[in-house]
Write a protein that holds these residues in place. Structure first.
Motif, mmCIF file in Angstrom:
data_model
loop_
_atom_site.group_PDB
_atom_site.id
_atom_site.type_symbol
_atom_site.label_atom_id
_atom_site.label_comp_id
_atom_site.label_asym_id
_atom_site.label_seq_id
_atom_site.Cartn_x
_atom_site.Cartn_y
_atom_site.Cartn_z
ATOM 1 N N SER A 259 -9.942 0.534 5.957
ATOM 2 C CA SER A 259 -9.288 0.390 4.655
ATOM 3 C C SER A 259 -10.198 0.899 3.543
ATOM 4 O O SER A 259 -9.729 1.498 2.569
ATOM 5 C CB SER A 259 -8.912 -1.076 4.403
ATOM 6 N N LYS B 226 -6.438 -6.983 -2.505
ATOM 7 C CA LYS B 226 -6.372 -7.877 -1.352
ATOM 8 C C LYS B 226 -6.250 -9.333 -1.794
ATOM 9 O O LYS B 226 -5.438 -10.099 -1.243
ATOM 10 C CB LYS B 226 -7.631 -7.703 -0.500
ATOM 11 N N ILE C 205 0.834 -1.202 0.000
ATOM 12 C CA ILE C 205 0.000 0.000 0.000
ATOM 13 C C ILE C 205 0.868 1.252 0.000
ATOM 14 O O ILE C 205 0.611 2.208 -0.745
ATOM 15 C CB ILE C 205 -0.953 0.008 1.216
#
Length: 357
Positions: free
Chosen positions: A314, A342, A20
């Motif tokens: 998130s 993910k 990320i």
């Protein structure tokens, strides 16, 4: 093997956060380029995005019929015929009422604008009863509203002027959906052959996990929008506001936009309520607050949240990031991109952990 304090789950979280951070740094550097590329390709790719969404909605039905012994071609043709008949029945049942409400609304727009103008004139005639600071705040708000309406009308007229090529582009959607549904297995096999043989099984598993995540999101989001629209329609009928079907449809459509959608969807109802009475404004606010509370705390968690297994923090983070990078489209596509990210991260971590063990 890893020390007791450094578990497989800890490594997954560490890699996930690192990825990320890397993506954020890259996006920050590439933001001007990405914005330029996005503005160029969004018009051309929008019909294909719509086609993918429709294909995700219909593919489970195609798979069920295929498992029952139908060929994919026969299943797709059957679903197309049933869908067309269903759309025709919906048009026959609801479109006349919708057209009547739309026509009535168009006829009453001048009256609504006149009522709004009278309210503004009444304020200016009695402005001296308000403190100077309150006057400044009200007038600044009125100026922003007027500026926003002018800009919206200008953008709408500009959109109408450029809408013909966009409408023509959407003609391809039924054909793209047809071939996506019919030749899905062929496309999957072709993509898999692009990878070395030793990775094909893992890539096939990855693609199917991504497909499941995106399918869950698309079908879940459409279901949420429909439920929100139905609840809004019931609420508007209860409070007896004009044009309940038209207003509920706007709420359902805009609900796909996180955070801003409920505000945009409620605005027309509040505008109409403002021409009726302050009590009607309160009623409209109550209906929309109740519906959005149900959507946020009951409907979306049950339909979308449990399927995607994404933490609320998130989701908030990627929505803010998506809005900064691509505006409205960024808000809409941030969550599915996060879901795909993910799945890819979990798959990569799981694959290399298995190799090390």
């Amino acid at each position: 093997m890893y020390p007791g304090w450094f578990s497989k789950r800890s490594l997954q979280i560490l890699i996930y956060l690192s990825l990320i951070l890397i993506v954020l740094l890259l996006l920050q550097q590439l933001r001007p380029v990405l914005s330029a590329i996005f503005s160029i390709i969004k018009g051309a790719f929008l019909p294909f995005i719509v086609s993918i969404i429709i294909a995700y909605l219909l593919n489970p039905l195609v798979n069920i019929l295929h498992q029952k012994g139908f060929s994919r071609l026969t299943a797709v043709l059957f679903i197309y015929i049933v869908s067309i008949l269903g759309i025709v029945l919906l048009f026959i049942q609801y479109i006349p009422d919708f057209i009547v409400q739309l026509k009535e609304f168009a006829e009453q727009v001048p009256e609504l604008m006149k009522s709004l103008e009278n309210g503004i004139n009444t304020y200016y005639q009695n402005r001296d009863i308000f403190p100077e600071s309150v006057q400044f705040g009200i007038e600044a708000s009125l100026y922003r509203v007027e500026e926003g309406i002018t800009e919206s009308i200008s953008n709408f007229l500009s959109y109408l002027g450029n809408s013909l090529p966009k409408i023509m582009a959407f003609i391809v959607v039924p054909f793209v959906v047809f071939y996506m549904l019919k030749d899905l297995q062929v496309l999957e096999n072709f993509i898999i052959t692009l990878f070395p043989k030793k990775y094909r099984r893992e890539m096939l598993k990855l693609f199917r996990n991504i497909d499941e995540a995106l399918g869950n999101y698309v079908r879940g989001q459409i279901t949420v929008c429909v439920v929100v629209g139905v609840l809004s329609y019931i609420g508007y009928r209860i409070i007896d506001i004009k044009y309940p079907l038209l207003l509920a449809l706007l709420v359902a459509i805009t609900n796909i936009i996180p955070y801003l959608g409920p505000i945009i969807g409620a605005a027309p109802a509040l505008f109409i309520a403002a021409t009726v009475s302050p009590v009607m404004i309160i009623k409209v606010l109550v209906v929309n607050i109740i519906v959005q509370q149900l959507e946020g705390n009951v409907i979306s968690p049950q339909i979308i949240g449990k399927k995607l297994h994404l933490h609320p923090l998130s989701i908030i983070f990627v929505l803010l990031l998506g809005g900064q990078i691509a505006g409205l489209f960024g808000l809409i596509f941030a969550v599915p991109i996060l879901a795909v990210g993910k799945v890819v991260t979990q798959h990569v971590v799981s694959y290399y952990m298995q190799k090390k063990e």
